[in-house]
Design a protein around this motif. Structure first.
Motif, short mmCIF file in Angstrom:
data_model
loop_
_atom_site.label_atom_id
_atom_site.label_comp_id
_atom_site.label_asym_id
_atom_site.label_seq_id
_atom_site.Cartn_x
_atom_site.Cartn_y
_atom_site.Cartn_z
N VAL A 106 0.83 -1.20 0.00
CA VAL A 106 0.00 0.00 0.00
C VAL A 106 0.87 1.26 0.00
O VAL A 106 0.59 2.21 -0.72
CB VAL A 106 -0.98 0.00 1.20
N LEU A 161 2.25 1.66 -3.51
CA LEU A 161 1.21 2.07 -4.46
C LEU A 161 0.78 3.51 -4.23
O LEU A 161 0.59 4.27 -5.17
CB LEU A 161 0.02 1.11 -4.39
N LYS A 162 0.66 3.90 -2.97
CA LYS A 162 0.32 5.29 -2.67
C LYS A 162 1.42 6.23 -3.18
O LYS A 162 1.14 7.30 -3.71
CB LYS A 162 0.14 5.50 -1.17
N ALA A 168 0.92 6.69 -6.79
CA ALA A 168 -0.39 7.19 -7.18
C ALA A 168 -0.52 8.69 -7.05
O ALA A 168 -1.42 9.20 -6.37
CB ALA A 168 -1.48 6.49 -6.37
N THR A 190 5.43 1.02 -18.99
CA THR A 190 4.13 1.54 -19.44
C THR A 190 4.09 3.06 -19.39
O THR A 190 3.14 3.68 -19.86
CB THR A 190 2.96 1.02 -18.58
N ASP A 201 -2.16 10.37 -17.84
CA ASP A 201 -1.71 10.48 -16.45
C ASP A 201 -2.88 10.56 -15.48
O ASP A 201 -2.81 10.01 -14.38
CB ASP A 201 -0.81 11.70 -16.27
N ARG A 256 -4.18 7.08 -15.07
CA ARG A 256 -3.16 6.32 -14.36
C ARG A 256 -3.24 6.58 -12.85
O ARG A 256 -3.23 5.65 -12.06
CB ARG A 256 -1.79 6.76 -14.86
N VAL A 257 -3.36 7.85 -12.49
CA VAL A 257 -3.42 8.20 -11.07
C VAL A 257 -4.70 7.63 -10.44
O VAL A 257 -4.66 7.09 -9.33
CB VAL A 257 -3.35 9.73 -10.87
N LEU A 291 -4.14 3.90 -10.00
CA LEU A 291 -3.19 3.60 -8.93
C LEU A 291 -3.77 3.91 -7.56
O LEU A 291 -3.58 3.15 -6.61
CB LEU A 291 -1.89 4.38 -9.16
N LYS A 292 -4.51 5.00 -7.45
CA LYS A 292 -5.15 5.32 -6.18
C LYS A 292 -6.16 4.23 -5.82
O LYS A 292 -6.29 3.85 -4.66
CB LYS A 292 -5.88 6.67 -6.25
N VAL A 335 -6.03 1.18 -6.44
CA VAL A 335 -5.32 -0.04 -6.02
C VAL A 335 -4.57 0.18 -4.70
O VAL A 335 -4.30 -0.77 -3.98
CB VAL A 335 -4.36 -0.47 -7.16
N ALA A 336 -4.30 1.43 -4.37
CA ALA A 336 -3.48 1.75 -3.21
C ALA A 336 -4.27 1.81 -1.91
O ALA A 336 -4.25 2.81 -1.20
CB ALA A 336 -2.74 3.07 -3.46
N TYR A 341 -2.16 -1.14 -17.59
CA TYR A 341 -1.56 -0.19 -16.66
C TYR A 341 -0.69 -0.82 -15.60
O TYR A 341 0.20 -0.19 -15.04
CB TYR A 341 -2.67 0.64 -15.99
N LEU A 342 -0.96 -2.07 -15.27
CA LEU A 342 -0.21 -2.74 -14.21
C LEU A 342 0.13 -4.17 -14.62
O LEU A 342 -0.27 -5.14 -13.95
CB LEU A 342 -1.04 -2.76 -12.92
#
Lengths: 96, 96
Positions: A13, A16-17, A20, A95, B9, B12-13, B16-17, B19-20, B88-89
């Motif tokens: 986490v 990832l944070k 992110a 990516t 972007d 993407r953010v 990622l957020k 997932v985080a 993306y991942l």
DNA sequence: AAACTAGTTCTATGACAATCGAACAATTAA
DNA sequence: TTAATTGTTCGATTGTCATAGAACTAGTTT
């Protein structure tokens, strides 16, 4: 307390944070395409934000285990820890 | 507004957020190792949080383009969008 | 030594995120 | 048609995050 001492999900986490965020993505992309180490100032210049903010982002990345830092004189050089990316985010850098 | 309409972007953010977060990582892991679709309730049971919170996390994942949802009667089935993860991942799901 | 440069740390602030409980909607069962 | 079930939405609360500016440290230059 470093990232390695935490359990798997906690470190995941944090990592990832750390990734992110739009600013930090820019920093990571710069470092990745530049290849090697970059001066903190060099990076900061292109982001158009205060140096305290830049410093905060560098700390976030470092504490997540995504970068290492080396000080030479008054300059600090940052580079990506490819091992961390490979473990937690394999293929991610490509990516970007 | 879906994730596909944003620039690279921004999406993407958001991804990622999404997932985080520890809870959402658990959800993703469950869905991945289960293989196919899962009932929302089934997932929620194991997380030990209120159903409104579960619903919130499902929405976050869906809006990030990481899951799809299908309603049958009073149940809702969720599954991972492997394409989004791949884009993306890449490889991320296998690290879980 | 004094001024300059590169970064860090501290404090404050505004924005956003995660959680809960209650009220709601839609479907199914009694 | 009333209960129960499954999930969503809303409002409030609490906590965390990104940013800035000021004060600070350490190293460099003059």
């Amino acid at each position: 307390m470093t990232i390695e001492q935490l359990n798997n999900d906690e470190s995941r986490v944090i990592i990832l944070k750390a990734v992110a965020d739009a600013m930090r993505l820019k920093i990571i992309r710069m470092l990745y395409y530049h290849g090697g180490e970059m001066n903190c100032g060099e990076i900061g210049e292109q982001l158009n934000i205060q140096k305290s903010t830049v410093s905060y982002h560098f700390r976030t990345l470092r504490e997540a285990g995504l970068t290492t830092t080396r000080k030479i004189g008054q300059n600090k050089y940052v580079k990506l820890r490819l091992d961390t990316f490979a473990t937690y985010l394999p293929g991610f850098l490509d990516t970007l």
